[in-house]
Design a protein around this motif. Structure first.
Motif, PDB file in Angstrom:
ATOM      1  N   VAL A  62      19.862  62.224  61.068  1.00 54.76           N
ATOM      2  CA  VAL A  62      19.351  63.600  61.002  1.00 54.76           C
ATOM      3  C   VAL A  62      18.962  63.924  59.563  1.00 54.76           C
ATOM      4  CG1 VAL A  62      19.909  66.042  61.340  1.00 54.76           C
ATOM      5  CG2 VAL A  62      20.714  64.337  62.989  1.00 54.76           C
ATOM      6  N   ASN A  63      19.827  63.568  58.617  1.00 52.96           N
ATOM      7  CA  ASN A  63      19.524  63.836  57.210  1.00 52.96           C
ATOM      8  C   ASN A  63      18.279  63.084  56.753  1.00 52.96           C
ATOM      9  OD1 ASN A  63      21.698  65.590  56.889  1.00 52.96           O
ATOM     10  ND2 ASN A  63      23.088  63.918  56.409  1.00 52.96           N
ATOM     11  N   ALA A  64      18.123  61.850  57.197  1.00 55.93           N
ATOM     12  CA  ALA A  64      16.934  61.068  56.841  1.00 55.93           C
ATOM     13  C   ALA A  64      15.680  61.692  57.444  1.00 55.93           C
ATOM     14  CB  ALA A  64      17.093  59.620  57.309  1.00 55.93           C
ATOM     15  N   LEU A  65      15.776  62.136  58.675  1.00 54.25           N
ATOM     16  CA  LEU A  65      14.644  62.772  59.336  1.00 54.25           C
ATOM     17  C   LEU A  65      14.245  64.054  58.611  1.00 54.25           C
ATOM     18  CD1 LEU A  65      13.104  62.967  62.389  1.00 54.25           C
ATOM     19  CD2 LEU A  65      14.478  65.028  62.252  1.00 54.25           C
ATOM     20  N   LEU A  66      15.232  64.877  58.246  1.00 56.55           N
ATOM     21  CA  LEU A  66      14.927  66.119  57.543  1.00 56.55           C
ATOM     22  C   LEU A  66      14.301  65.842  56.181  1.00 56.55           C
ATOM     23  CD1 LEU A  66      18.024  68.279  58.492  1.00 56.55           C
ATOM     24  CD2 LEU A  66      15.685  68.467  59.380  1.00 56.55           C
ATOM     25  N   ALA A  67      14.767  64.814  55.492  1.00 57.51           N
ATOM     26  CA  ALA A  67      14.169  64.449  54.208  1.00 57.51           C
ATOM     27  C   ALA A  67      12.707  64.042  54.399  1.00 57.51           C
ATOM     28  CB  ALA A  67      14.958  63.320  53.556  1.00 57.51           C
ATOM     29  N   HIS A  68      12.446  63.265  55.445  1.00 60.22           N
ATOM     30  CA  HIS A  68      11.069  62.843  55.742  1.00 60.22           C
ATOM     31  C   HIS A  68      10.175  64.052  55.996  1.00 60.22           C
ATOM     32  CE1 HIS A  68       7.625  60.983  57.688  1.00 60.22           C
ATOM     33  NE2 HIS A  68       7.841  61.789  58.706  1.00 60.22           N
ATOM     34  N   TRP A  69      10.601  64.943  56.892  1.00 65.77           N
ATOM     35  CA  TRP A  69       9.772  66.088  57.240  1.00 65.77           C
ATOM     36  C   TRP A  69       9.657  67.082  56.084  1.00 65.77           C
ATOM     37  CZ3 TRP A  69       6.180  66.439  60.716  1.00 65.77           C
ATOM     38  CH2 TRP A  69       6.226  65.615  61.833  1.00 65.77           C
ATOM     39  N   TRP A  70      10.676  67.166  55.230  1.00 62.70           N
ATOM     40  CA  TRP A  70      10.585  68.008  54.040  1.00 62.70           C
ATOM     41  C   TRP A  70       9.443  67.511  53.152  1.00 62.70           C
ATOM     42  CZ3 TRP A  70      10.977  67.164  48.787  1.00 62.70           C
ATOM     43  CH2 TRP A  70      11.127  68.300  47.990  1.00 62.70           C
ATOM     44  N   HIS A  71       9.378  66.191  52.972  1.00 68.08           N
ATOM     45  CA  HIS A  71       8.302  65.607  52.165  1.00 68.08           C
ATOM     46  C   HIS A  71       6.940  65.832  52.818  1.00 68.08           C
ATOM     47  CE1 HIS A  71      10.639  63.806  48.972  1.00 68.08           C
ATOM     48  NE2 HIS A  71      11.492  63.368  49.878  1.00 68.08           N
ATOM     49  N   VAL A  72       6.882  65.705  54.124  1.00 67.12           N
ATOM     50  CA  VAL A  72       5.614  65.940  54.835  1.00 67.12           C
ATOM     51  C   VAL A  72       5.166  67.386  54.624  1.00 67.12           C
ATOM     52  CG1 VAL A  72       4.538  66.111  57.119  1.00 67.12           C
ATOM     53  CG2 VAL A  72       5.976  64.129  56.560  1.00 67.12           C
ATOM     54  N   ALA A  73       6.074  68.332  54.799  1.00 67.16           N
ATOM     55  CA  ALA A  73       5.725  69.750  54.637  1.00 67.16           C
ATOM     56  C   ALA A  73       5.249  70.035  53.216  1.00 67.16           C
ATOM     57  CB  ALA A  73       6.924  70.630  54.990  1.00 67.16           C
ATOM     58  N   ARG A  74       5.943  69.479  52.241  1.00 69.14           N
ATOM     59  CA  ARG A  74       5.568  69.704  50.841  1.00 69.14           C
ATOM     60  C   ARG A  74       4.211  69.068  50.535  1.00 69.14           C
ATOM     61  NH1 ARG A  74       5.977  68.722  45.556  1.00 69.14           N
ATOM     62  NH2 ARG A  74       6.981  70.289  44.283  1.00 69.14           N
ATOM     63  N   MET A  75       4.018  67.847  51.010  1.00 74.38           N
ATOM     64  CA  MET A  75       2.763  67.149  50.766  1.00 74.38           C
ATOM     65  C   MET A  75       1.587  67.906  51.389  1.00 74.38           C
ATOM     66  SD  MET A  75       1.484  63.492  52.250  1.00 74.38           S
ATOM     67  CE  MET A  75       1.460  64.230  53.864  1.00 74.38           C
ATOM     68  N   LYS A  76       1.760  68.352  52.626  1.00 74.95           N
ATOM     69  CA  LYS A  76       0.667  69.045  53.304  1.00 74.95           C
ATOM     70  C   LYS A  76       0.389  70.399  52.671  1.00 74.95           C
ATOM     71  CE  LYS A  76       0.505  66.514  57.512  1.00 74.95           C
ATOM     72  NZ  LYS A  76       0.161  66.544  58.916  1.00 74.95           N
ATOM     73  N   ALA A  77       1.421  71.052  52.119  1.00 76.89           N
ATOM     74  CA  ALA A  77       1.216  72.342  51.468  1.00 76.89           C
ATOM     75  C   ALA A  77       0.461  72.188  50.152  1.00 76.89           C
ATOM     76  CB  ALA A  77       2.557  73.020  51.213  1.00 76.89           C
ATOM     77  N   THR A  78       0.665  71.067  49.467  1.00 79.73           N
ATOM     78  CA  THR A  78       0.062  70.896  48.142  1.00 79.73           C
ATOM     79  C   THR A  78      -1.175  70.020  48.158  1.00 79.73           C
ATOM     80  OG1 THR A  78       1.547  69.041  47.647  1.00 79.73           O
ATOM     81  CG2 THR A  78       2.262  71.238  46.946  1.00 79.73           C
ATOM     82  N   ARG A  79      -1.582  69.578  49.317  1.00 75.80           N
ATOM     83  CA  ARG A  79      -2.777  68.738  49.403  1.00 75.80           C
ATOM     84  C   ARG A  79      -3.983  69.498  48.843  1.00 75.80           C
ATOM     85  NH1 ARG A  79      -4.481  66.738  55.165  1.00 75.80           N
ATOM     86  NH2 ARG A  79      -2.245  66.712  55.215  1.00 75.80           N
TER      87      ARG A  79
END
Length: 81
Positions: A62-79
């Protein structure tokens, strides 16, 4: 778990999303910071990880999944910023 209250926030700037992700790394906030098209995928992945965690008594996936999606959200916001 639902994120309806966060979904009603409306359109936020990339800066607001990044700031939100710095302060709050909960599944609800990560989901709310994702583009709407990604939320179904997040929901599916999160539910699968929670089932696995329940069966194995291990929150590491769960922690690994949340870390992955946190990075996805940040990346997509700053693209493109």
């Amino acid at each position: 778990m639902t994120a309806e209250p966060h979904d009603l926030i409306g359109v936020r700037t990339p800066e607001q999303i990044v700031e939100s992700l710095k302060i709050d790394r909960t599944p609800r906030d990560i989901r709310a910071c994702l583009p709407p098209a990604d939320r179904e995928y997040f929901d599916r992945d999160y539910r699968q990880a929670m089932v696995k965690a329940t069966e194995e008594l291990d929150l590491a996936p769960v922690n690994a999944l949340l870390a992955h999606w946190w990075h996805v959200a940040r990346m997509k916001a700053t693209r493109g910023v």
